[in-house]
Design a protein around this motif. Structure first.
Motif, PDB file in Angstrom:
ATOM      1  N   VAL A  93       0.837  -1.206   0.000  1.00 45.55           N
ATOM      2  CA  VAL A  93       0.000   0.000   0.000  1.00 45.55           C
ATOM      3  C   VAL A  93       0.875   1.261   0.000  1.00 45.55           C
ATOM      4  O   VAL A  93       0.609   2.233  -0.715  1.00 45.55           O
ATOM      5  N   GLY A  94       1.943   1.190   0.832  1.00 40.65           N
ATOM      6  CA  GLY A  94       2.857   2.338   0.817  1.00 40.65           C
ATOM      7  C   GLY A  94       3.498   2.530  -0.545  1.00 40.65           C
ATOM      8  O   GLY A  94       3.645   3.659  -1.031  1.00 40.65           O
ATOM      9  N   GLN A  95       3.859   1.430  -1.205  1.00 42.42           N
ATOM     10  CA  GLN A  95       4.451   1.529  -2.538  1.00 42.42           C
ATOM     11  C   GLN A  95       3.447   2.067  -3.552  1.00 42.42           C
ATOM     12  O   GLN A  95       3.820   2.765  -4.503  1.00 42.42           O
ATOM     13  N   MET A  96       2.164   1.762  -3.331  1.00 41.34           N
ATOM     14  CA  MET A  96       1.128   2.298  -4.236  1.00 41.34           C
ATOM     15  C   MET A  96       1.099   3.837  -4.158  1.00 41.34           C
ATOM     16  O   MET A  96       0.973   4.533  -5.179  1.00 41.34           O
ATOM     17  N   PHE A  97       1.218   4.395  -2.931  1.00 39.75           N
ATOM     18  CA  PHE A  97       1.277   5.847  -2.803  1.00 39.75           C
ATOM     19  C   PHE A  97       2.528   6.406  -3.464  1.00 39.75           C
ATOM     20  O   PHE A  97       2.495   7.495  -4.055  1.00 39.75           O
ATOM     21  N   CYS A  98       3.641   5.664  -3.360  1.00 40.38           N
ATOM     22  CA  CYS A  98       4.877   6.111  -4.024  1.00 40.38           C
ATOM     23  C   CYS A  98       4.680   6.168  -5.532  1.00 40.38           C
ATOM     24  O   CYS A  98       5.103   7.141  -6.191  1.00 40.38           O
ATOM     25  N   ILE A  99       3.996   5.174  -6.104  1.00 36.45           N
ATOM     26  CA  ILE A  99       3.716   5.186  -7.550  1.00 36.45           C
ATOM     27  C   ILE A  99       2.804   6.362  -7.888  1.00 36.45           C
ATOM     28  O   ILE A  99       2.933   7.020  -8.930  1.00 36.45           O
ATOM     29  N   TRP A 100       1.848   6.654  -7.003  1.00 38.09           N
ATOM     30  CA  TRP A 100       0.927   7.778  -7.243  1.00 38.09           C
ATOM     31  C   TRP A 100       1.679   9.098  -7.339  1.00 38.09           C
ATOM     32  O   TRP A 100       1.439   9.906  -8.237  1.00 38.09           O
ATOM     33  N   TYR A 101       2.644   9.288  -6.396  1.00 38.51           N
ATOM     34  CA  TYR A 101       3.408  10.531  -6.419  1.00 38.51           C
ATOM     35  C   TYR A 101       4.293  10.628  -7.653  1.00 38.51           C
ATOM     36  O   TYR A 101       4.282  11.635  -8.374  1.00 38.51           O
ATOM     37  N   GLU A 102       5.105   9.594  -7.887  1.00 38.10           N
ATOM     38  CA  GLU A 102       6.144   9.692  -8.903  1.00 38.10           C
ATOM     39  C   GLU A 102       5.625   9.432 -10.311  1.00 38.10           C
ATOM     40  O   GLU A 102       6.051  10.117 -11.261  1.00 38.10           O
ATOM     41  N   THR A 103       4.732   8.488 -10.483  1.00 40.71           N
ATOM     42  CA  THR A 103       4.315   8.121 -11.836  1.00 40.71           C
ATOM     43  C   THR A 103       3.084   8.878 -12.272  1.00 40.71           C
ATOM     44  O   THR A 103       3.008   9.375 -13.403  1.00 40.71           O
ATOM     45  N   VAL A 104       2.091   8.994 -11.386  1.00 41.38           N
ATOM     46  CA  VAL A 104       0.835   9.678 -11.775  1.00 41.38           C
ATOM     47  C   VAL A 104       0.976  11.200 -11.675  1.00 41.38           C
ATOM     48  O   VAL A 104       0.689  11.933 -12.626  1.00 41.38           O
ATOM     49  N   VAL A 109       8.517  12.136  -4.067  1.00 42.43           N
ATOM     50  CA  VAL A 109       7.780  11.675  -2.899  1.00 42.43           C
ATOM     51  C   VAL A 109       8.237  12.475  -1.689  1.00 42.43           C
ATOM     52  O   VAL A 109       9.437  12.498  -1.360  1.00 42.43           O
ATOM     53  N   PRO A 110       7.313  13.186  -1.001  1.00 40.52           N
ATOM     54  CA  PRO A 110       7.707  13.946   0.200  1.00 40.52           C
ATOM     55  C   PRO A 110       8.118  13.006   1.327  1.00 40.52           C
ATOM     56  O   PRO A 110       7.744  11.836   1.348  1.00 40.52           O
ATOM     57  N   PHE A 111       8.891  13.495   2.269  1.00 43.20           N
ATOM     58  CA  PHE A 111       9.355  12.679   3.398  1.00 43.20           C
ATOM     59  C   PHE A 111       9.147  13.462   4.678  1.00 43.20           C
ATOM     60  O   PHE A 111       9.640  14.601   4.788  1.00 43.20           O
ATOM     61  N   PRO A 112       8.436  12.902   5.625  1.00 41.66           N
ATOM     62  CA  PRO A 112       7.639  11.668   5.505  1.00 41.66           C
ATOM     63  C   PRO A 112       6.344  11.923   4.758  1.00 41.66           C
ATOM     64  O   PRO A 112       5.921  13.066   4.616  1.00 41.66           O
ATOM     65  N   SER A 113       5.692  10.795   4.298  1.00 39.29           N
ATOM     66  CA  SER A 113       4.484  10.896   3.487  1.00 39.29           C
ATOM     67  C   SER A 113       3.565   9.707   3.806  1.00 39.29           C
ATOM     68  O   SER A 113       3.853   8.882   4.674  1.00 39.29           O
ATOM     69  N   LEU A 114       2.435   9.640   3.012  1.00 31.82           N
ATOM     70  CA  LEU A 114       1.529   8.513   3.179  1.00 31.82           C
ATOM     71  C   LEU A 114       2.215   7.197   2.812  1.00 31.82           C
ATOM     72  O   LEU A 114       1.851   6.125   3.321  1.00 31.82           O
ATOM     73  N   ALA A 115       3.197   7.259   1.930  1.00 29.27           N
ATOM     74  CA  ALA A 115       3.931   6.030   1.591  1.00 29.27           C
ATOM     75  C   ALA A 115       4.651   5.482   2.814  1.00 29.27           C
ATOM     76  O   ALA A 115       4.681   4.266   3.061  1.00 29.27           O
ATOM     77  N   ALA A 117       3.684   5.752   5.840  1.00 27.65           N
ATOM     78  CA  ALA A 117       2.689   5.133   6.721  1.00 27.65           C
ATOM     79  C   ALA A 117       2.472   3.662   6.367  1.00 27.65           C
ATOM     80  O   ALA A 117       2.261   2.813   7.235  1.00 27.65           O
ATOM     81  N   GLY A 118       2.500   3.337   5.061  1.00 26.05           N
ATOM     82  CA  GLY A 118       2.375   1.929   4.667  1.00 26.05           C
ATOM     83  C   GLY A 118       3.627   1.142   4.981  1.00 26.05           C
ATOM     84  O   GLY A 118       3.563   0.004   5.477  1.00 26.05           O
ATOM     85  N   TYR A 119       4.805   1.752   4.686  1.00 28.64           N
ATOM     86  CA  TYR A 119       6.049   1.043   4.967  1.00 28.64           C
ATOM     87  C   TYR A 119       6.209   0.774   6.468  1.00 28.64           C
ATOM     88  O   TYR A 119       6.787  -0.221   6.888  1.00 28.64           O
ATOM     89  N   PHE A 120       5.705   1.749   7.282  1.00 33.29           N
ATOM     90  CA  PHE A 120       5.936   1.718   8.727  1.00 33.29           C
ATOM     91  C   PHE A 120       5.421   0.429   9.366  1.00 33.29           C
ATOM     92  O   PHE A 120       6.058  -0.128  10.261  1.00 33.29           O
ATOM     93  N   TRP A 121       4.252  -0.090   8.900  1.00 32.30           N
ATOM     94  CA  TRP A 121       3.593  -1.196   9.617  1.00 32.30           C
ATOM     95  C   TRP A 121       4.091  -2.573   9.193  1.00 32.30           C
ATOM     96  O   TRP A 121       3.661  -3.578   9.761  1.00 32.30           O
ATOM     97  N   MET A 122       4.994  -2.644   8.238  1.00 34.71           N
ATOM     98  CA  MET A 122       5.436  -3.973   7.817  1.00 34.71           C
ATOM     99  C   MET A 122       6.199  -4.688   8.930  1.00 34.71           C
ATOM    100  O   MET A 122       5.938  -5.859   9.240  1.00 34.71           O
TER     101      MET A 122
END
Length: 907
Positions: A93-104, A109-115, A117-122
């Protein structure tokens, strides 16, 4: 690529699919590495390719873990895989937000960001899943030591990570505290998860199925640690960008987790109670501490000092080591006390076992001895004195074969020589031994070769006195082959003697005599079985005196005896012995002060062409005995081959009769009319059964009625006759009812349900009961009088008529005639015959007619063949008549014709 990987995982067999999946992941990793290194397509293509590959890898790993969780059969294993899968899904899910920022959106990608938040819980989810894995059961001390080991590993890895990664990152600083915290979270979380992997790998249950491949997961998380550490460093230096070689660590981590999820579990194994003491479990905390010590020492050598975190961490590690050593010392002391207690308990058990064994040996009913190869006794149990009366001390040092008698010593030496060459060989022998008090004993000796056993060094003899058992066996054998009452041989021993005589007879002849007492049943019934037994004992004694000394006398049971006459000169010699036996039995017996006379019927069979074995010889004697019995009391008969032929013919005829009853087309009824003498009218018929054999033709009733009675076939035959006759009587009744007479034998009267059978036939055919007359002989009425009277009364209740057939030839009395509910007396043909000729004798026939009139019974004359007989009987007042003068027994069709033409009957 994800869909292709999913199809592969669903369709491939576990082993083959795992290998294919490994190859596919390796190929994808190489392709990504080549794309990053060569820079094909430019940075933008590498960035997009890396983002999509990482998103797909995270989803594939999550899918693999969740599928494995769905198929798990244990609750904790299911939740472990599920949490690991949710951790990978969170990263995706965090990687999906990363794709949203960079590709779409096309922005960084800002730091920290919603991405983040997804990476954090792994890592928290993965750590929770690993901690749920089942581990070996532990005591409280072991659990405390496991906690200390985990803390030592965690502190050591944290120290190593601080010196190598976290310390420099903190020193560099960040834009904000949140950014610094997130940056440090990734490598710190990886260290925690790696610590848990190592801890669980060391403590995981060694027995039972393996829930997951921890080495694959551990290597994958190590790859995550490398990439996360690099990401933290590059993020703080603002030099990180997607699509770099650093992304390969994350992709490899997901690939290894996916492979771990798809790897088949190991089979069940027996649980190892020593799993926690293996080198990996014991040395892993110390290895981690050693690594932290080396790392911190190198840091001090490089910079001359270390910061506060390193100092406090080293102090904590030292305290943990001290605590673990104290706990180990306490455990060792507890184990030492437990070991000492177990040694004492085991020693006490061994001492008790030794004393118990010694008591068992000394007080056993067996005598235990140990001898060497030459028979010298080296050990002798004290039970020798109790069993055989000898002092066991006197036996030590003596050669056992020499102190026995010659026979027993020779057999013992032979047995010792036979087993001494084979270790642990055993043999059982029986020896005659003299007891100390002088009486002879039979001893069973079990010998076991323990010469090669360092604790024995000898041959062990277990001896027991079996004298009583042998006497009991001899007694049982004697009882098995002898009659308990007369002490004569029984059938089994007699047959064995006959077989032995046949084998050794050479060319001489031998004879077998079968004897059956005449009148023995009357003795039992009148005087009782005790008197009968006394009679049998006296008969056995007289038989022994009448035969030759070498002959065998046997009792087969009841009043049947047999004599084996070995080596007779000729048949006449056997006849002489039979005559002597009959003469011996002819003298009176005195039983309970009463004189009893019995006679015997003897059958004689000699060896010859038709008696080659014991069974044939005994069978021939049995047949001859029945021939003698049928000829009269006190006679003997010699076997003739025609007796056997007659028996075979009788058996064949019985089988044919049974078949005829089953088929029903060979048997038929003939009907002899019953005529009223005063008017000449036909008032009824007597049904007479006939048998038309398919080979022998018409068989007279005298040839098969007696056979049917002796074989029990008279019952189904009589029921068939009764049903067929009643059916015909209904057909022929017309305006003038006819009476149908049917003969009933004594065997049919033995049936307690005879009245029910008659009632059932009447109900089925519809014949009125008063038109059926059942005829029986006087002998039937005189046998089992009370029982037969009850049957007759039941028949009269039904309404049938009863007649006494062949009246005057038996021994009926007027008292019995008054008791029995009889309707008709049939005058026997022997009395009717006296009415014809030149000097007729009408006295007996007239007496029977007058007797019937006085008792209110009708009279029927049988066998009327002449007009003079008919006229005389009518003048006497006889009611009815039968005979050839009126008509022979006719088939059904001719009987019907006779009914239609009454003029055919003499008037």
């Amino acid at each position: 690529m994800l869909s292709w990987l999913g199809r592969l995982l669903r369709t491939a067999a576990p082993t083959r699919g795992h290998a294919v999946l490994c190859a596919a992941v390796a190929a994808a990793t190489v392709a990504l590495f080549a794309a990053f290194v060569t820079g094909v397509g430019g940075p933008l293509v590498a960035q997009n390719l890396s983002n999509v590959a990482l998103f797909a890898g995270a989803l594939a790993a999550a899918w693999g873990c969740l599928v494995r969780a769905w198929g798990a059969d244990r609750h904790r294993v299911r939740w472990a895989w599920a949490l690991i899968g949710l951790g990978n899904l969170s990263w995706g899910v965090g990687q999906m937000f990363c794709i949203w920022y960079e590709t779409v959106l096309g922005t960084a990608v800002p730091f920290p960001s919603l991405a983040d938040a997804g990476y954090f819980w792994m890592m928290p989810l993965t750590a929770a899943g690993l901690l749920l894995l089942p581990t070996s059961r532990q005591s409280v001390a072991q659990q405390a030591r496991s906690i200390l080991d985990g803390l030592m590993i965690a502190a050591s890895l944290l120290l190593i990570t601080w010196v190598i990664i976290l310390g420099p990152l903190v020193a560099q600083g960040a834009d904000s505290s949140l950014a610094l915290l997130v940056t440090l979270w990734y490598p710190a979380g990886d260290v925690v998860v790696l610590t848990i992997v190592l801890f669980v790998l060391a403590r995981v249950r060694r027995g039972g199925p393996r829930p997951m491949s921890l080495p694959l997961i551990g290597v994958g998380l190590a790859a995550f640690t490398v990439s996360d550490s690099g990401y933290a460093y590059l993020t703080l230096t603002d030099s990180y960008g997607s699509g770099a070689v650093l992304d390969l660590g994350w992709f490899a981590g997901f690939a290894l987790i996916l492979l771990a999820a798809r790897k088949p579990g190991t089979g069940a194994a027996a649980e190892d109670p020593q799993a926690l003491t293996r080198p990996l479990g014991v040395m892993l905390p110390y290895l981690a501490v050693l690594g932290s010590l080396v790392t911190s020492t190198v840091e001090v050598l490089r910079h001359g000092m270390h910061d506060t975190v390193v100092s406090w961490t080293r102090s904590a590690i030292i305290l943990l080591i001290v605590g673990r050593q104290l706990l180990t010392l306490l455990e060792n002391r507890s184990l030492t006390r437990d070991l000492e207690a177990r040694v004492e308990a085991r020693t006490a058990q061994l001492r008790a076992s030794e004393q118990r064994f010694q008591a068992l040996v000394q007080h056993s009913s067996d005598v235990v001895s140990v001898i060497d190869r030459d028979g010298t006794v080296s050990y002798q149990s004290e039970s020798l004195e109790r069993v055989f009366g000898y002092d066991p001390k006197d036996a030590i040092g003596k050669r056992l074969p020499e102190i026995m008698n010659a026979e027993a010593g020779a057999r013992l030496r032979a047995a010792v020589d036979a087993i001494s060459g084979t270790p642990y060989a055993n043999r059982v022998i029986e020896l005659p031994v003299r007891h100390a008090d002088g009486h002879a004993c039979i001893v069973e000796v079990t010998m076991t070769n323990l010469l090669g056993d360092e604790n024995v060094h000898g041959i062990v003899l277990n001896s027991r006195d079996i004298s009583e058992r042998r006497e009991l066996e001899d007694q049982l054998v004697h009882e098995a082959f002898h009659d308990g009452l007369t002490k004569l041989a029984n059938r089994a021993l007699f047959k064995d003697r006959v077989e032995a005589a046949l084998r050794r007879r050479g060319g001489s002849e031998m004879a077998v005599l079968f004897l059956d007492l005449d009148g023995f049943k009357e003795v039992n019934d009148s005087l009782g079985h005790a008197a009968g037994d006394a009679l049998l004992v006296q008969v056995a004694s007289r038989l022994g005196d009448a035969v030759r000394p070498g002959d065998t006398v046997a009792r087969f049971g009841g009043d049947e005896f047999a004599v084996l006459v070995d080596a007779v000169a000729d048949a006449g010699a056997a006849d002489e012995i039979a005559a002597r036996v009959i003469d011996a039995l002819d003298e009176q017996f005195l039983i309970d002060n009463q004189e009893i006379h019995v006679q015997g019927s003897i059958g004689i069979a000699l060896t010859g062409p038709d008696a080659q074995d014991a069974d044939q010889l005994m069978r021939n004697a049995d047949l001859a005995m029945y021939r003698a019995k049928s000829a009269g009391s006190g006679l003997y008969a010699r076997y003739d081959p025609q007796m056997h032929s007659g028996l075979v013919e009788k058996l064949q005829l019985a089988a044919d009769l049974r078949r005829a009853l089953d088929n029903g087309d060979e048997l038929q009824l003939h009907y002899q009319p019953t005529v009223e003498l005063r008017t000449g009218d036909i008032v009824g018929f007597e049904a007479l059964v006939r048998w038309r054999h398919p080979v022998r033709g018409m068989i007279p009733p005298a040839d098969f009625i007696g056979l049917a009675e002796s074989t029990g076939l008279i019952r189904p035959l009589g029921q068939w006759v009764l049903a067929e006759a009643c059916r015909r009587a209904v057909e022929w009744g017309g305006d003038k009812p006819l009476t149908m007479a049917v003969n009933v034998s004594g065997r049919q009267f033995d049936q307690p349900d005879l009245p029910q059978v008659v009632a059932s036939v009447l109900a089925e055919t519809g014949l009125p009961a008063d038109r059926l007359c059942l005829e029986m002989t006087e002998s039937v009425l005189m046998t089992d009088t009370e029982e037969n009277l009850a049957v007759l009364l039941s028949l009269k209740e039904i309404g049938v008529r009863l007649a006494i057939d062949d009246f005057g030839t038996g021994y009926s009395s007027l008292a019995y005639l008054r008791r029995f509910p009889v309707d008709t007396l049939k005058i026997d043909r022997s009395f009717v015959e006296r009415l014809g000729g030149t000097t007729p004798d009408a006295a007996l026939a007239r007496t029977i007619v007058q007797l019937g009139q006085s008792l209110g019974m009708a009279t029927v004359a049988e066998g009327i063949e002449q007009y003079a007989q008919f006229l005389a009987l009518r003048r006497m007042g006889c009611d009815l008549g039968q005979g050839y003068y009126f008509a022979r027994p006719l088939p059904a069709e001719e009987a019907v014709a006779l009914l239609r033409d009454p003029a055919a009957v003499a008037a």
